[in-house]
Design an enzyme around this catalytic site. Sequence first.
Site, mmCIF file in Angstrom:
data_model
loop_
_atom_site.group_PDB
_atom_site.id
_atom_site.type_symbol
_atom_site.label_atom_id
_atom_site.label_comp_id
_atom_site.label_asym_id
_atom_site.label_seq_id
_atom_site.Cartn_x
_atom_site.Cartn_y
_atom_site.Cartn_z
ATOM 1 N N ASP A 6 -6.663 2.656 -8.307
ATOM 2 C CA ASP A 6 -6.967 3.992 -8.824
ATOM 3 C C ASP A 6 -7.328 3.873 -10.299
ATOM 4 O OD1 ASP A 6 -6.521 5.432 -6.490
ATOM 5 O OD2 ASP A 6 -4.376 5.564 -6.842
ATOM 6 N N GLU A 27 0.841 -1.206 0.000
ATOM 7 C CA GLU A 27 0.000 0.000 0.000
ATOM 8 C C GLU A 27 0.875 1.254 0.000
ATOM 9 O OE1 GLU A 27 -2.562 2.568 -0.383
ATOM 10 O OE2 GLU A 27 -3.464 0.562 -0.161
ATOM 11 N N LYS A 45 -9.522 9.956 -16.464
ATOM 12 C CA LYS A 45 -9.272 10.894 -17.563
ATOM 13 C C LYS A 45 -8.347 10.256 -18.596
ATOM 14 C CE LYS A 45 -9.882 15.100 -14.822
ATOM 15 N NZ LYS A 45 -9.259 16.361 -14.353
ATOM 16 N N ASP A 103 -15.065 -1.048 -9.608
ATOM 17 C CA ASP A 103 -16.422 -0.556 -9.877
ATOM 18 C C ASP A 103 -16.407 0.556 -10.920
ATOM 19 O OD1 ASP A 103 -15.163 1.319 -8.226
ATOM 20 O OD2 ASP A 103 -17.070 2.033 -7.411
#
Length: 207
Positions: A117, A69, A121, A153
């Site tokens: 992430d 992480e 864009k 998702d």
Amino acid sequence: MIRTFSSRAGRLSATNKHYLNLNSSCVLSQDYKLKENSKEILLDIGFGDGISLSEDIEKYKDILFIGIEPYKKGFARMVEFYEKNHPNNLLLYNGCAKDFIKSLECKVKYIRIHFPDPWPKKKHAKRRLVNLNFFNLITNVLKPEGLMQIVTDSYIYQEHIQEVIVQQKFFEIISNYPIRYAVSTFHKKGLEKKHNIKEYNLKLSKN
């Protein structure tokens, strides 16, 4: 190297800072040489706040979870969990997953990437973790017929992942991933927003 995670950090509490500065035995450095283990290894890339991971390691005690992480807040929470519970099947790395995988000298059975992430864009698409280069990278550390699971998702990321799966030649799609998981904070948010959450379960091909 192009970063695959954003600059968000979150405010660190005094407790977070304490566990970040603690010399915990669960924390791995990038140059740590992980030896072969009697347990099968699962790389959990981007475990977020650790709520799901902490439940999973209690459920699957015969699997060594290596949580990777980059964000310090979630990482600190998992160090705190380790120090309070001392599970013998948890190791943690605070940093870039690609860097860690490149330095890994042993083979692992499982990889999972939950809610990475999405970089929605178009100009940021190159920052997405899941791409052909990443698939090529992980073939070096997965055991023969090793398994990978990706969950997201994000509709845009789903389309991207499907394109990558079609283009790559390393993995075949399977129906089920044997390691189930607790619902994470990001998962709950996706459900609350009525997003379509998709799992991509893949097995490293024999060829």
